[in-house]
Design a protein around this motif. Structure first.
Motif, PDB file in Angstrom:
ATOM      1  N   ARG A 127       0.841  -1.208   0.000  1.00 29.49           N
ATOM      2  CA  ARG A 127       0.000   0.000   0.000  1.00 29.49           C
ATOM      3  C   ARG A 127       0.875   1.257   0.000  1.00 29.49           C
ATOM      4  O   ARG A 127       0.567   2.234  -0.685  1.00 29.49           O
ATOM      5  CB  ARG A 127      -0.921   0.009   1.225  1.00 29.49           C
ATOM      6  N   PHE A 128       1.960   1.238   0.769  1.00 26.67           N
ATOM      7  CA  PHE A 128       2.864   2.386   0.793  1.00 26.67           C
ATOM      8  C   PHE A 128       3.479   2.614  -0.588  1.00 26.67           C
ATOM      9  O   PHE A 128       3.592   3.748  -1.051  1.00 26.67           O
ATOM     10  CB  PHE A 128       3.990   2.156   1.815  1.00 26.67           C
ATOM     11  N   ILE A 129       3.870   1.529  -1.235  1.00 24.53           N
ATOM     12  CA  ILE A 129       4.492   1.641  -2.562  1.00 24.53           C
ATOM     13  C   ILE A 129       3.481   2.112  -3.594  1.00 24.53           C
ATOM     14  O   ILE A 129       3.792   2.916  -4.481  1.00 24.53           O
ATOM     15  CB  ILE A 129       5.108   0.291  -2.981  1.00 24.53           C
ATOM     16  N   LEU A 152      11.808   1.970   7.428  1.00 28.57           N
ATOM     17  CA  LEU A 152      11.960   3.069   6.473  1.00 28.57           C
ATOM     18  C   LEU A 152      13.108   2.803   5.508  1.00 28.57           C
ATOM     19  O   LEU A 152      13.046   3.187   4.334  1.00 28.57           O
ATOM     20  CB  LEU A 152      12.167   4.387   7.216  1.00 28.57           C
ATOM     21  N   LYS A 153      14.151   2.146   5.976  1.00 30.18           N
ATOM     22  CA  LYS A 153      15.264   1.776   5.105  1.00 30.18           C
ATOM     23  C   LYS A 153      14.790   0.857   3.990  1.00 30.18           C
ATOM     24  O   LYS A 153      15.125   1.048   2.814  1.00 30.18           O
ATOM     25  CB  LYS A 153      16.360   1.092   5.929  1.00 30.18           C
ATOM     26  N   LEU A 154      13.972  -0.134   4.350  1.00 33.41           N
ATOM     27  CA  LEU A 154      13.405  -1.044   3.354  1.00 33.41           C
ATOM     28  C   LEU A 154      12.432  -0.303   2.440  1.00 33.41           C
ATOM     29  O   LEU A 154      12.412  -0.534   1.217  1.00 33.41           O
ATOM     30  CB  LEU A 154      12.688  -2.198   4.056  1.00 33.41           C
ATOM     31  N   ILE A 159      10.834   1.917  -2.865  1.00 39.94           N
ATOM     32  CA  ILE A 159      10.410   3.086  -3.647  1.00 39.94           C
ATOM     33  C   ILE A 159      11.366   3.318  -4.816  1.00 39.94           C
ATOM     34  O   ILE A 159      10.934   3.568  -5.949  1.00 39.94           O
ATOM     35  CB  ILE A 159      10.344   4.339  -2.755  1.00 39.94           C
ATOM     36  N   LEU A 160      12.650   3.209  -4.553  1.00 38.01           N
ATOM     37  CA  LEU A 160      13.647   3.453  -5.598  1.00 38.01           C
ATOM     38  C   LEU A 160      13.587   2.408  -6.710  1.00 38.01           C
ATOM     39  O   LEU A 160      14.007   2.679  -7.845  1.00 38.01           O
ATOM     40  CB  LEU A 160      15.050   3.510  -4.994  1.00 38.01           C
TER      41      LEU A 160
END
Length: 340
Positions: A127-129, A152-154, A159-160
């Motif tokens: 969902r975040f992605i 957040l690191k993951l 995202i990248l």
């Protein structure tokens, strides 16, 4: 395509807090959230009834869902196309509250990222992605410390993978903000802007406010961030200062520190979110109130600020107080002297 002037936030921004509640801007400036990402899909929230009604109030300029006592964006004209993007362009993730320091106005105890919390957040990674499909800018974190969160690191890594050109705005306490951590979290060379919460200009005052930190290390990291700004590897850099009776005497000194770093000093009021013990005696710290015993001294500091540049009041109450202050004799003298 026609254009009109209004606040752009409800059309291009999306913010997620710890509870999963979603907002167009910060929760303090918006009266009601528009949905919860742990309970609904992004589309159900972005195109939902609450979101649509909020946008209508902005277009009609009634701003029924806004609280202007805490928001300055109303005063900044934005030109908005008559079609808004199907996905927001600016995303703010502030759902992680884990932090490696304890600012007195924010929390009384250290908040660590538990295994259970990380696993829970990771369950909603899709969902975040999904939210980030149209993103140009990702704002991290605002609720805790970015560099202590494995979640957040993951999230940045994911995202990248879909948006390799996206830029990040990082909000940090600065303790871990160095080249090593930026490289490890894959944001080196990917940052648009940096906000660092410092709240003081001297070690003595800093240690009273930002408990568990290291002032000398933070200053060292601020200088490194400043070097990124000079090399144009980031577009902007701001050091943040929550004003209270604990630190207002250092506002001028703080602006001088920002000037040396090439940063902007940003001020706003200590707000009573009832999350720490000092909030129980909130009135002791509100130096901007007329009935506060140090109110006149605070106004004197604002008058001294008239002789400086490179700072910003992200708070309508402080801005109005500053605007109404006449320049002191020494500020006027300094200006005349510089013209000679």
């Amino acid at each position: 395509m026609s254009e009109f002037t209004c606040c752009k936030a409800p059309f291009v921004k999306f913010s997620i807090e710890l509870s999963g509640d979603c907002w167009f801007c910060c929760s303090g400036s918006q009266k009601e959230c528009i949905g919860n990402i742990f309970e609904s899909t992004f589309e159900e929230i972005w195109y939902g009834e609450k979101a649509v009604e909020f946008r209508k109030s902005v277009i009609k300029e009634t701003y029924e869902g806004c609280d202007f006592s805490l928001c300055r964006k109303f005063f900044e004209d934005d030109i908005l196309p008559d079609l808004y993007p199907p996905y927001p362009e600016v995303i703010q993730f502030c759902h992680v509250k884990a932090c490696n320091v304890r600012c007195v106005m924010c929390r009384d105890d250290f908040i660590y990222e538990s295994k259970e919390n990380t696993e829970y957040f990771n369950k909603f990674m899709d969902r975040f992605i999904d939210i980030c499909k149209n993103a140009k800018t990702i704002y991290m974190n605002g609720g805790g410390e970015f560099f202590v969160s494995s979640h957040l690191k993951l999230l940045v890594t994911k995202i990248l993978e879909i948006k390799p050109d996206v830029k990040f705005i990082l909000h940090s306490n600065g303790l871990l903000f160095d080249e090593e951590h930026c490289r490890d979290f894959a944001v080196l060379g990917k940052m648009l802007g940096v906000f660092v919460s410092v709240h003081a200009a001297s070690k003595k005052v800093y240690d009273k406010i930002v408990r568990g930190s290291n002032f000398d290390r933070v200053i060292k990291n601020l200088k490194w961030i400043s070097s990124l700004l000079k090399k144009e590897e980031i577009a902007y850099f701001s050091i943040m200062f929550v004003v209270s009776s604990l630190n207002y005497r250092e506002m001028v000194k703080f602006v001088k520190l920002a000037n040396k770093l090439g940063a902007t000093a940003t001020f706003w009021r200590f707000r009573n979110y009832k999350v720490s013990k000092i909030c129980e005696e909130y009135d002791k710290y509100t130096v901007w109130e007329k009935d506060h015993k140090e109110y006149k001294k605070f106004l004197k500091v604002l008058r001294k600020l008239k002789g400086y540049k490179g700072f910003y009041f992200d708070d309508p109450v402080l801005q109005k107080l500053y605007d109404f202050q006449p320049e002191s004799f020494w500020v006027k003298f300094k200006k005349r002297f510089l013209k000679l």
